[in-house]
Scaffold this active site. Structure first.
Site, short mmCIF file in Angstrom:
data_model
loop_
_atom_site.label_atom_id
_atom_site.label_comp_id
_atom_site.label_asym_id
_atom_site.label_seq_id
_atom_site.Cartn_x
_atom_site.Cartn_y
_atom_site.Cartn_z
N GLU A 1 0.81 -1.22 0.00
CA GLU A 1 0.00 0.00 0.00
C GLU A 1 0.85 1.27 0.00
O GLU A 1 0.33 2.36 -0.28
CB GLU A 1 -0.92 0.02 1.23
CG GLU A 1 -2.01 -1.05 1.22
CD GLU A 1 -3.13 -0.75 0.25
OE1 GLU A 1 -3.07 0.27 -0.46
OE2 GLU A 1 -4.08 -1.54 0.20
N GLU B 1 7.65 -21.91 7.67
CA GLU B 1 8.02 -21.04 8.79
C GLU B 1 9.03 -21.68 9.73
O GLU B 1 9.56 -21.02 10.62
CB GLU B 1 6.78 -20.66 9.58
CG GLU B 1 6.15 -21.81 10.36
CD GLU B 1 4.96 -21.37 11.18
OE1 GLU B 1 4.98 -21.61 12.39
OE2 GLU B 1 4.03 -20.77 10.62
#
Length: 297
Positions: A83, A114
């Site tokens: 953004e 992960e």
């Protein structure tokens, strides 16, 4: 580490009957839990402020803001990073989001991604990490190996590091210069940290990126004056920003924006000082892009 002892993994005594509730009762129970998130974040504001200053310092020194996480935490980092270019007019790559398992993990979980500290280090090496960069590790549990490996490598490389976790005194907090730990309590759905923990992390990221951009000269008053007017809606917003910041009419604002290729900052400076577009850009450059400073000096 015994994961069952983490606050984010324990059962919430106030939501033990989710499957027996009516729909109105169900959503009310979730909403009651969500009201606690803002207070948990509020308790961390001194640490968030330190992270904002560190992020701004990184940008001013030519560095980047790099978020890294797995699962929901990684997706939130990618979302915030993506953004920044349209909102603040910064280049793609100035704010980076890394997710364990790579871009494919945004849409589909990559099992086991992960669990590797080396993968966290490798992803930062691939970015050509520099000591001017700020690395923000995101993990609701606070113990994700991918994030630990990344933060450890970043510190060894001389970077300032930030850890955002929703458990107190977490392993990632111990790896970071700045630890932000909004403890939101057990999730309404046990262990589903996309809920309150995800909301808390998003609130923290909002403040870090927006605060850093304010201090990087991308905001005037509360207007996103470095926004790129890339569609009809944003062209309209650019016009409204010039009108609101200067008090001139819409038609005059459009005329000025056409002279600046719809860049808002020079258009505002032109309206308030009478400078032409070239002189307005030159004055902004002399003040490192800070519109308020250009107007006051």
């Amino acid at each position: 580490m015994n994961l069952g002892t983490l606050v984010s993994e324990t059962r919430n005594p106030q939501t033990m009957d989710l499957d027996a509730l009516s729909t109105p009762e169900l959503v009310k129970r979730f909403n009651e839990q969500d009201t606690r998130v803002a207070e948990a974040v509020k308790a961390t504001l001194p640490d968030v402020a330190r992270a904002v200053d560190a992020a701004a310092a990184a940008l001013k020194s030519g560095g980047r803001i790099i978020y890294m996480g797995a699962g929901t935490s990684g997706r939130l980092g990618v979302l915030d990073a993506s953004e920044c270019p349209p909102t603040f007019g910064v280049p793609h790559g100035l704010v980076v989001g890394l997710i364990a398992g790579g871009p494919g993990a945004l849409l589909k979980a990559v099992e086991g991604a992960e669990d590797s500290q080396q993968a966290g280090e490798d992803d930062l090496v691939a970015l050509n990490l520099q000591e001017q960069d700020l690395v923000v590790g995101l993990a609701a549990s606070g113990r994700t190996p991918y994030v630990i490996g990344g933060l450890r490598y970043a510190r060894q490389s001389g970077c300032t590091t930030v850890a955002v976790s929703c458990n107190p005194d977490s392993p990632i907090a111990r790896e970071a210069n700045i630890a932000i730990s909004p403890v939101v309590g057990p999730e309404a759905l046990t262990g589903s940290t996309r809920l309150k923990s995800g909301t808390a992390q998003k609130m923290v990221l909002n403040m870090i990126s927006t605060g850093a951009m304010v201090k990087f000269g991308k905001v005037y008053q509360n207007l996103m004056v470095d926004m790129k007017a890339t569609n009809v809606k944003l062209v309209d917003r650019a016009c409204r920003m010039v009108v609101e910041a200067t008090g001139i009419g819409r038609e005059e604002a459009e005329t000025l924006l056409k002279q600046t290729d719809f860049e808002v900052k020079p258009a505002i400076l032109m309206a308030l000082t009478g400078l032409d577009a070239a002189a307005a850009r030159e004055k902004l450059a002399a003040h490192q892009g800070f519109l308020r400073a250009a107007l006051e000096h």
